[in-house]
Motif scaffolding. Sequence first.
Motif, PDB file in Angstrom:
ATOM      1  N   GLU A  54       2.314  -1.704   3.849  1.00 37.61           N
ATOM      2  CA  GLU A  54       2.470  -3.127   4.249  1.00 37.61           C
ATOM      3  C   GLU A  54       2.072  -3.591   3.378  1.00 37.61           C
ATOM      4  O   GLU A  54       1.241  -3.365   1.748  1.00 37.61           O
ATOM      5  N   MET A 104      -0.373  -6.348   0.730  1.00 33.78           N
ATOM      6  CA  MET A 104      -1.769  -6.618   0.600  1.00 33.78           C
ATOM      7  C   MET A 104      -2.039  -7.136  -0.818  1.00 33.78           C
ATOM      8  O   MET A 104      -1.536  -7.303  -1.806  1.00 33.78           O
ATOM      9  N   ILE A 136      -9.953  -7.597  -0.029  1.00 36.47           N
ATOM     10  CA  ILE A 136      -8.892  -7.268   0.787  1.00 36.47           C
ATOM     11  C   ILE A 136      -8.349  -7.722   1.444  1.00 36.47           C
ATOM     12  O   ILE A 136      -9.217  -7.860   2.372  1.00 36.47           O
ATOM     13  N   GLY A 150      -5.642  -8.136  -3.368  1.00 35.16           N
ATOM     14  CA  GLY A 150      -6.635  -7.646  -3.451  1.00 35.16           C
ATOM     15  C   GLY A 150      -7.439  -8.753  -4.347  1.00 35.16           C
ATOM     16  O   GLY A 150      -6.951  -8.744  -5.228  1.00 35.16           O
ATOM     17  N   LEU A 188     -11.780  -2.912   6.148  1.00 30.15           N
ATOM     18  CA  LEU A 188     -10.576  -3.220   6.441  1.00 30.15           C
ATOM     19  C   LEU A 188      -9.919  -3.735   6.894  1.00 30.15           C
ATOM     20  O   LEU A 188     -10.954  -3.742   8.241  1.00 30.15           O
ATOM     21  N   VAL A 243       0.881  -1.041   0.137  1.00 28.23           N
ATOM     22  CA  VAL A 243       0.037  -0.012   0.122  1.00 28.23           C
ATOM     23  C   VAL A 243       0.668   1.715  -0.130  1.00 28.23           C
ATOM     24  O   VAL A 243       1.751   1.246   0.762  1.00 28.23           O
ATOM     25  N   PHE A 291      -4.645  -3.733   8.204  1.00 27.63           N
ATOM     26  CA  PHE A 291      -4.266  -3.110   7.228  1.00 27.63           C
ATOM     27  C   PHE A 291      -3.632  -1.283   6.826  1.00 27.63           C
ATOM     28  O   PHE A 291      -3.980  -0.036   7.735  1.00 27.63           O
ATOM     29  N   ASN A 292      -2.477  -1.462   6.488  1.00 27.97           N
ATOM     30  CA  ASN A 292      -2.133   0.117   6.763  1.00 27.97           C
ATOM     31  C   ASN A 292      -0.599   0.314   5.954  1.00 27.97           C
ATOM     32  O   ASN A 292      -0.427  -0.605   4.801  1.00 27.97           O
ATOM     33  N   ALA A 342      -4.590  -8.142   4.108  1.00 31.44           N
ATOM     34  CA  ALA A 342      -3.724  -7.621   4.185  1.00 31.44           C
ATOM     35  C   ALA A 342      -2.149  -9.265   5.402  1.00 31.44           C
ATOM     36  O   ALA A 342      -3.817 -10.045   5.825  1.00 31.44           O
TER      37      ALA A 342
END
Length: 151
Positions: free
Chosen positions: A103, A105, A121, A107, A95, A63, A99-100, A123
């Motif tokens: 980081e 991810m 999504i 999708g 989310l 992200v 999730f950050n 994470a």
Amino acid sequence: MALKSLKKQRRIQVIALATLALVISTVLIGYAMRDGINFFRSPSQVVAEPPAPTEVFRIGGLVEEGSIVRGQGEAVSFRVTDGGATVPVVYTGVLPDLFNENEGMVGTGRFVDGVFQAQEILARHDEEYMPAEVVDALKEQGVYKEPDAGS
């Protein structure tokens, strides 16, 4: 003589029936799995060869820092990158807690008009784990950093 041709005819019928059953079962399995098979693509692959808007696939990367924008309700937009390319993502939903920015991810969704419209999504679930596909995409771009072994 008639007995031999009857056996031969029966054998041909059994082989033809088995072949037909195999073809039908293969078609049914493929039809049942058509929505369950989602190919993984990195942002660089999506930018280089954009998939059709009807194709559901998985995208993964990091992200991008400073890219998370929360909209009305559960709407959120952000950008995912592998260091070589960046793809804008829109998602409506809750989310994951981990999730950050910066980081990993993954999708699942469609790429429509230059934007990845995510239906789901994911994470990474702890500080050490990142999906293998994301690690491979980041390594390909020379962005991946090994986690600290002492942590």
